[in-house]
Design an enzyme around this catalytic site. Structure first.
Site, mmCIF file in Angstrom:
data_model
loop_
_atom_site.group_PDB
_atom_site.id
_atom_site.type_symbol
_atom_site.label_atom_id
_atom_site.label_comp_id
_atom_site.label_asym_id
_atom_site.label_seq_id
_atom_site.Cartn_x
_atom_site.Cartn_y
_atom_site.Cartn_z
ATOM 1 N N THR A 160 0.722 -1.520 0.339
ATOM 2 C CA THR A 160 -0.012 0.113 0.162
ATOM 3 C C THR A 160 1.123 0.969 -0.416
ATOM 4 O O THR A 160 1.544 1.570 -0.666
ATOM 5 C CB THR A 160 -0.747 0.066 0.992
ATOM 6 O OG1 THR A 160 -0.092 -0.549 2.098
ATOM 7 C CG2 THR A 160 -2.194 -1.122 1.267
ATOM 8 N N LYS A 186 4.332 -7.319 3.753
ATOM 9 C CA LYS A 186 3.780 -5.550 3.659
ATOM 10 C C LYS A 186 3.944 -4.902 4.504
ATOM 11 O O LYS A 186 3.166 -5.583 5.564
ATOM 12 C CB LYS A 186 3.130 -5.630 2.453
ATOM 13 C CG LYS A 186 1.392 -5.655 2.782
ATOM 14 C CD LYS A 186 0.456 -5.425 2.880
ATOM 15 C CE LYS A 186 1.130 -4.054 3.348
ATOM 16 N NZ LYS A 186 -0.307 -2.617 3.153
ATOM 17 N N THR A 212 -1.860 -2.450 8.096
ATOM 18 C CA THR A 212 -1.796 -4.011 8.122
ATOM 19 C C THR A 212 -0.112 -4.058 7.848
ATOM 20 O O THR A 212 0.125 -3.728 5.890
ATOM 21 C CB THR A 212 -2.684 -5.067 7.214
ATOM 22 O OG1 THR A 212 -3.935 -3.862 6.595
ATOM 23 C CG2 THR A 212 -2.873 -6.183 7.209
ATOM 24 N N GLU A 259 6.995 4.538 8.795
ATOM 25 C CA GLU A 259 6.639 5.158 8.475
ATOM 26 C C GLU A 259 8.211 6.965 8.961
ATOM 27 O O GLU A 259 7.511 7.201 10.248
ATOM 28 C CB GLU A 259 5.082 5.845 8.619
ATOM 29 C CG GLU A 259 3.907 5.041 7.795
ATOM 30 C CD GLU A 259 2.666 5.420 8.296
ATOM 31 O OE1 GLU A 259 2.111 4.660 7.491
ATOM 32 O OE2 GLU A 259 2.119 5.358 9.460
ATOM 33 N N ASN A 268 0.392 10.707 8.692
ATOM 34 C CA ASN A 268 -0.740 10.737 9.039
ATOM 35 C C ASN A 268 -1.267 12.069 9.431
ATOM 36 O O ASN A 268 -2.811 11.672 9.581
ATOM 37 C CB ASN A 268 -0.159 10.137 10.206
ATOM 38 C CG ASN A 268 0.057 8.163 10.452
ATOM 39 O OD1 ASN A 268 -0.174 7.428 9.391
ATOM 40 N ND2 ASN A 268 1.436 8.302 11.009
ATOM 41 N N SER A 287 -7.539 11.858 1.849
ATOM 42 C CA SER A 287 -8.339 12.301 0.641
ATOM 43 C C SER A 287 -8.427 11.468 -0.887
ATOM 44 O O SER A 287 -8.419 10.601 -0.502
ATOM 45 C CB SER A 287 -7.321 13.203 -0.236
ATOM 46 O OG SER A 287 -6.490 12.815 -0.684
#
Lengths: 404, 404
Positions: free
Chosen positions: A158, A184, A195, A276, A399, A404
């Site tokens: 993702t 992933k 996930t 992230e 985050n 959007s």
């Protein structure tokens, strides 16, 4: 999205695992111009084990997989995964989507629906447009090939910034046994809930009960020891398929277990390295705890502390925040028996900063990209190692962006 | 440091509390050109209650206060607090510093050392230069005055962006009973470990046991329901002194308890409003839980989730992250019975987004500075309300700066 600075140089060369074929396709679930569905098809006799999120709000796919584990393995089996929509918090419609995908896959492959496992990752609370997936299943079945594992790794991403794969081959009874896996995940991924998905394949031969027990126990030492942001997905799934095609029985074989653990550790570390906004990869080792479980709770208290993680981001050797995190964990600790190391540097001992420690040495150490923080509690023999990344402006940017 | 956008307009007008005097002075512990030590002196007969951090690495000052609680109240008492150095993780030297400050204060005031309570807040792991404090005690004693509570609030600030005070007066038996308190704290404060300190004074008359029980129980509903970043200080201290000078016995009096709770809620909310980098004040209410404790665990899982907090910072009505946080809490929940409101807007119910909900309505609501998130679990009668702030680039900037 730019590739994480902690990413490996390249995707590893994954071997063919006898008894499994793969396919990936662009079904347009949400993303445009990229693959978003992967299919793995396993030979009759394949044993499948799985470990799933403990979340009380887990997705329809997770509930379905959990119900199917341990079923008869004489027919073939399949795993089908889509990215772009997590099918989580979609009520009864979510269960219908899982059933539709499973039935279409089972029909096309001529296997029981009880042997089709699914997962979904992406936006939450939107109905999964499963027609887009079922419309592509015939094409997926035609496209399957033994070398398709890297393409599968790409299809399930993702907001991952790189595809994740790992492999290990061990010789047992003079024959090679192969293990290869993909993963992933990069935290609970913006712009929505997401996930961690992990799929590992081996041509080893192992009974269902031992496969499940081995996977569960290794998961506790690998994937359950990583944390990006302490948040837990509704869809986390880890599955291990043993086709048995090598003919090598690995029951009770330590070489196999160690090789499997290596693959799982490698994949779990890659998830942290794609955390992230991550700019540092951090190993936290706790020794001398009351028990192993207590040491792990303290390790995770350190690894999840926003103040520890921001200090690391700022390359600040702020050992006081580590003392704070130990203290807040709720686990036994004695201030005057704690010692702390950054790498090989003794930072604190006997309830105070070490005589030999200098801020310059600590600050210089913190500039490295891979860091080791060691805490000895001095009260028992419990140990644990966990892995995390730093907390940076990148995490906030990713985050806090409007969905959007 | 710029004042928090969530700060109250002005510091409240605090009344004189009969039986207590205050002084503040610049001792130069660490800061230059500002006050950094406060002294409160209480009349003979004053009862003192306290609640302290549960951290296993708590500071020498906290350990000393805990040992002294419940002592004889016939002599006077004092509270002396410094900012700039937390005297935490300073080994045996830290205990020596506490003893030195207590002895000097007791000598100057002619009270037993057992009635001198201390706290320290600021940098960790550096020896407290307690000589700088003891050198100023005579001056503090001379300077004490009944109107000095606001000056005391200023002296205990570290990186707080505003001084925090609250007051309430209730009429009991036809006589006014006054309560006034001050607090400091804005998360675990950069550039080092820091502290929430709260001091509340009343002229009410109440026995030690009931005072302590009331404080502990109200703390569970107020200060133990706030979170900025889930990190727990080594020095958190909340003390309540009842001088009894009003002559009004408030034993078992609900008006007094309610007024005290109002003051504690007000101060606790001010700490959140000064949360590091905060731009939103968020109330999270959980109803329908298995028990009150379960509802509180779920409320705190939501309030501490980095993904929920960054979504709020981004004004993103990302209710999926709230579902995720409920799921990860480990507490009983049934996906299909959960409903979620933003303010008065029904967002999700029966395991899915509500038919009436629109993204536009949610997005518009999230633009407010004060937000209410309500979750009904639909499985029991447990309820809880907790308060937090958002997680912004400001938090990262404050905490990732190199400690200088």
């Amino acid at each position: 999205m730019e590739k994480s600075p902690l990413a490996p140089d390249h995707f590893p060369d994954l071997p063919v695992i006898d008894g499994v074929t793969f396919a990936a396709i662009a079904a347009g679930v949400k993303y445009k111009d990229r693959t978003d569905v992967m299919l793995a098809v396993m030979a009759p006799g394949t044993q499948i084990a799985g470990v799933f999120t403990k979340s009380s709000t887990r997705s329809a796919n997770v509930l379905d997989c959990q119900a199917k584990l341990g079923g008869a393995s004489d027919a073939g089996a399949a795993i089908i995964v889509n990215s772009g929509n997590s099918n989580a918090f979609t009520g009864k419609a979510g269960e219908g989507s899982v059933a539709a995908v499973c039935e279409a896959t089972a029909d096309a492959l001529g296997i029981p629906t009880e042997r089709v496992f699914t997962a979904a990752t992406g936006v939450i609370g939107e109905r999964l447009p499963h027609d887009k997936i079922t419309a592509k299943i015939d094409e997926l079945v035609v496209a399957q090939n033994a070398g398709g594992l890297e393409a599968a790794a790409n299809a399930i991403m993702t907001t991952d910034t790189f595809a994740k794969g790992a492999t290990k081959t061990v010789e047992i009874d003079g024959k090679p046994v192969k293990i290869a896996g993909i993963a992933k995940g990069s935290g609970m991924i913006a712009p929505d809930m997401a996930t961690m998905l992990v799929y590992i394949f081996t041509d080893a031969k192992l009974g269902q009960d031992e496969l499940q027990a081995t996977l569960g126990s290794l998961c506790d030492e690998t994937f359950n020891c990583i944390t990006v942001d302490s948040d837990t997905s509704t869809s986390d799934s880890l599955m291990l398929a043993a086709t048995g095609v090598s003919g090598v029985d690995v029951s009770g074989n330590a070489s196999f277990t160690n090789a499997l653990k290596d693959v799982m550790l490698d994949l779990s570390h890659q998830v942290v390295r794609d955390g992230e906004g991550a700019t540092k990869f951090v190993e936290v080792t706790v020794t001398g705890g009351a028990t192993d479980a207590s040491a792990k709770t303290i390790g995770l208290a350190i690894a999840n502390s926003p103040l520890v993680k921001t200090a690391i981001a700022g390359e600040d050797p702020n050992w006081g925040r580590i003392v704070m995190a130990i203290g807040k964990s709720g686990e036994p600790a004695d201030r005057d028996k704690i010692s702390i190391h950054f790498g090989d540097i003794l930072v604190a001992e006997e309830g105070w900063v070490a005589d030999s420690y200098t801020e310059d040495a600590g600050a210089s150490y913190m500039k490295a990209q891979d860091l080791k923080i060691s805490v000895d509690l001095g009260i028992g023999t419990g140990t644990s190692t966990v892995w995390t990344c730093d907390l940076t402006h990148g995490y906030i940017t990713i985050n806090a962006d409007y969905r959007s």
